[in-house]
Write a protein that holds these residues in place. Structure first.
Motif, mmCIF file in Angstrom:
data_model
loop_
_atom_site.group_PDB
_atom_site.id
_atom_site.type_symbol
_atom_site.label_atom_id
_atom_site.label_comp_id
_atom_site.label_asym_id
_atom_site.label_seq_id
_atom_site.Cartn_x
_atom_site.Cartn_y
_atom_site.Cartn_z
ATOM 1 N N THR A 158 0.942 -1.013 0.057
ATOM 2 C CA THR A 158 -0.062 0.010 0.026
ATOM 3 C C THR A 158 1.016 1.306 0.100
ATOM 4 O OG1 THR A 158 -1.685 -1.063 1.208
ATOM 5 C CG2 THR A 158 -1.749 1.190 1.108
ATOM 6 N N LEU A 161 2.558 1.762 -3.202
ATOM 7 C CA LEU A 161 1.620 2.139 -4.450
ATOM 8 C C LEU A 161 1.256 3.730 -4.287
ATOM 9 C CD1 LEU A 161 -0.197 1.056 -6.684
ATOM 10 C CD2 LEU A 161 -1.932 0.631 -5.077
ATOM 11 N N ALA A 162 1.271 4.266 -2.867
ATOM 12 C CA ALA A 162 0.878 5.572 -2.549
ATOM 13 C C ALA A 162 1.698 6.639 -3.068
ATOM 14 C CB ALA A 162 0.483 5.444 -1.159
ATOM 15 N N ARG A 176 -5.890 3.354 -9.020
ATOM 16 C CA ARG A 176 -4.845 3.399 -7.848
ATOM 17 C C ARG A 176 -5.334 3.465 -6.491
ATOM 18 N NH1 ARG A 176 -0.979 7.749 -8.835
ATOM 19 N NH2 ARG A 176 -1.274 8.568 -6.648
ATOM 20 N N THR A 177 -6.521 4.266 -6.315
ATOM 21 C CA THR A 177 -7.397 4.555 -5.259
ATOM 22 C C THR A 177 -7.999 3.263 -4.555
ATOM 23 O OG1 THR A 177 -7.340 6.947 -5.597
ATOM 24 C CG2 THR A 177 -8.971 5.880 -3.931
ATOM 25 N N GLU A 180 -5.497 0.643 -3.551
ATOM 26 C CA GLU A 180 -5.116 1.072 -2.026
ATOM 27 C C GLU A 180 -6.181 0.596 -1.200
ATOM 28 O OE1 GLU A 180 -3.615 4.830 -1.455
ATOM 29 O OE2 GLU A 180 -2.667 5.092 -3.445
ATOM 30 N N ALA A 184 -5.480 -2.165 1.875
ATOM 31 C CA ALA A 184 -5.223 -1.579 3.195
ATOM 32 C C ALA A 184 -6.605 -2.028 4.130
ATOM 33 C CB ALA A 184 -5.634 -0.137 3.497
ATOM 34 N N TYR A 249 -4.680 5.685 2.812
ATOM 35 C CA TYR A 249 -4.609 4.370 3.223
ATOM 36 C C TYR A 249 -3.273 3.680 3.667
ATOM 37 C CZ TYR A 249 -9.126 3.841 0.858
ATOM 38 O OH TYR A 249 -10.220 4.142 0.478
ATOM 39 N N GLU A 250 -2.187 4.443 3.178
ATOM 40 C CA GLU A 250 -0.939 3.888 3.407
ATOM 41 C C GLU A 250 -0.579 4.195 4.848
ATOM 42 O OE1 GLU A 250 -0.003 8.109 2.529
ATOM 43 O OE2 GLU A 250 -1.349 6.294 1.615
#
Length: 491
Positions: A158, A161-162, A176-177, A180, A184, A249-250
């Protein structure tokens, strides 16, 4: 500090007194029959109660319940079902424990229960007050390890990716959102579920602690991100960046993973401190050689030895229980008790102590103290009691932590408002991130854990060296000692 011959204090009880805010603590109810001399558990606050001393009782569905104070009794009578509900944590796998084992909270030792479960104050898993030699791995440690092994790769994915998802040209910002979110969600809602439960407990009992900050920060970051993913149109243009509403999320996933890592380290440290008590328990032999009335002999488990039994101790064996020598002469190594290396001569009429090592002679002894009444058992109880006691500094830390948490939450709210109104664009996105950062970074983990961990490590290590402390206050006062005088038999 105290000599080994003193009796260890009993488990903490509350008879007529009342712990602060105890009336707000839910607990698993344990009733006792009227007129019993056994300790009971207040179903409201979880405190140990002596039924013969407390004046506060109530009968419900044919059972008599005992309370530490009138306030607890009033709350119980107002809503008995609330305090009689089953504790779901009690059904979780627990290590085997001898019958009658009492459980307590490592952070709130005033909570004593007759069975496993969770602490009604902080939500931590209860532990046996006295470790046993046959208990397995701490189930909470095994559970957190499993959750951490799942959370770590998902949280790392996560975060990557962020941080670097924009470099993946084939992946749109919206995709992408959603990716995530998928990564998460199991970290927050499954791996972090124990922390969210403790967060809810701290809110329900109005006892803010480090879980209040962690839970609030994780839920704020994750909840905001979920809304931003499902309904991005609800957010004004200032919240949009790089083609999407900023999500965190990260932050939520990494916070959970790092908190799990911290809990793993803490649980392993607590397991190591219990090793000192187990080392003491291992000093006693597992069996004793009992003399029968017909002159024969039999090996029996130590738990079956009764006061008055005649036992034979052969050369090189350990004395099984405290007793009096009836026949024979020998020298007994009592260094485990006194620290003196020279064996002590024993003959008829002399007292011997369990777990000491017999020399070259054979002895016949009569058991005078067995089970929890032996000197070794009282030493173990004393060490365990000292580990659970609270030093004056710890009591101060507990009081400070409550107001510290409230202050941090107030600062987080103020940070959110000020960054939202006066911060750089996108101001409200920065406001969410900075408010969550305040909650997590200011978490008083050390404030709540450093003192009890120090007491556990110090008392356990001292016990291995033959030094016993009656309580944590004696350990804290040791800092004033500037001269140590050793007194031995030659003095």
């Amino acid at each position: 500090m105290t000599g080994v011959g003193g009796h260890a204090p009993e488990g903490k009880s509350c008879c007529g007194g009342h712990a602060p805010d105890a009336g707000r603590h839910q607990g698993h109810a344990v009733a006792s029959a009227p007129g019993t001399d056994a300790m009971a558990t207040d179903p409201v606050c979880g405190m140990r109660v002596d039924p013969s001393r407390t004046p506060h009782h109530a009968v419900h569905d044919g059972q008599t319940f005992h309370f530490c104070a009138a306030r607890c009794r009033e709350r119980f009578l107002a809503d008995p079902a609330r305090y009689l509900q089953a504790d779901p944590a009690a059904a979780a796998p627990q290590p085997p424990a001898p019958p009658g084992t009492l459980y307590t909270c490592p952070m709130d030792p005033e909570i004593v229960r007759d069975g496993p479960g969770t602490c009604p104050i902080c939500g931590m898993a209860l532990e046996p007050m006295l470790p046993s030699l046959d208990e397995g791995e701490n189930p909470e440690l095994a559970d957190f390890r499993r959750r951490f092994l799942v959370a770590l790769p998902l949280a790392a994915a996560t975060m990557l990716l962020a941080m670097g998802g924009h470099l993946l040209h084939g992946l749109s910002p919206a995709s992408r959102t959603w990716l995530e979110l998928v990564l998460a969600t199991p970290v927050v809602l499954w791996a972090g579920w124990p922390f969210l439960q403790r967060w809810a407990t701290s809110i329900a009992t109005r006892r803010p602690n480090m879980w209040t900050l962690i839970g609030t920060g994780v839920l704020a970051a994750y909840g905001y991100s979920v809304v931003a993913t499902l309904a991005p149109g609800l957010f004004p243009a200032s919240f949009h960046e790089h083609g999407r509403v900023g999500v965190y999320y990260e932050a939520a996933a990494v916070i959970v993973a790092l908190t799990l890592l911290g809990q793993l380290l803490e649980l392993k440290a607590r397991s190591r401190t219990s090793s000192a008590i187990r080392a003491l328990l291992e000093l006693a032999p597992a069996h004793a050689r009992r003399l029968r009335g017909d002159g024969g002999e039999e090996d029996v488990p130590l738990a079956q030895v009764q006061v008055g039994d005649r036992l034979r101790v052969r050369p090189g064996e350990k004395v099984p229980v405290d007793g009096e020598v009836l026949e024979g002469r020998s020298h007994v190594d009592e260094s485990m008790l006194t620290g003196e290396p020279m064996p002590v001569a024993k003959a008829a009429g002399d007292a011997v102590v369990g777990a000491t090592l017999n020399g070259n002679g054979a002895l016949v002894i009569r058991a005078t103290r067995v089970g929890e009444q032996t000197v070794l058992a009282r030493i173990v109880q004393l060490v365990a009691q000292a580990q659970r006691s609270r030093a004056p500094m710890q009591r101060l830390a507990d009081r400070v932590a409550r107001w510290f948490v409230l202050g941090v939450m107030a600062v987080a709210v103020l940070t959110f408002v000020l960054w939202g109104l006066f911060g750089p664009s996108p101001s409200w996105t920065h406001a969410v991130l900075n408010a969550v950062s305040v909650l997590i970074i200011a978490c008083p983990c050390a404030l709540g854990l450093a003192t009890p961990m120090s007491v556990m490590v110090a008392t356990g290590r001292a016990a291995q060296a033959g030094v016993l402390f009656r309580d944590a206050e004696a350990l804290e006062r040791l800092r004033r000692v500037d001269t140590v005088v050793r007194v031995g038999r030659d003095s």
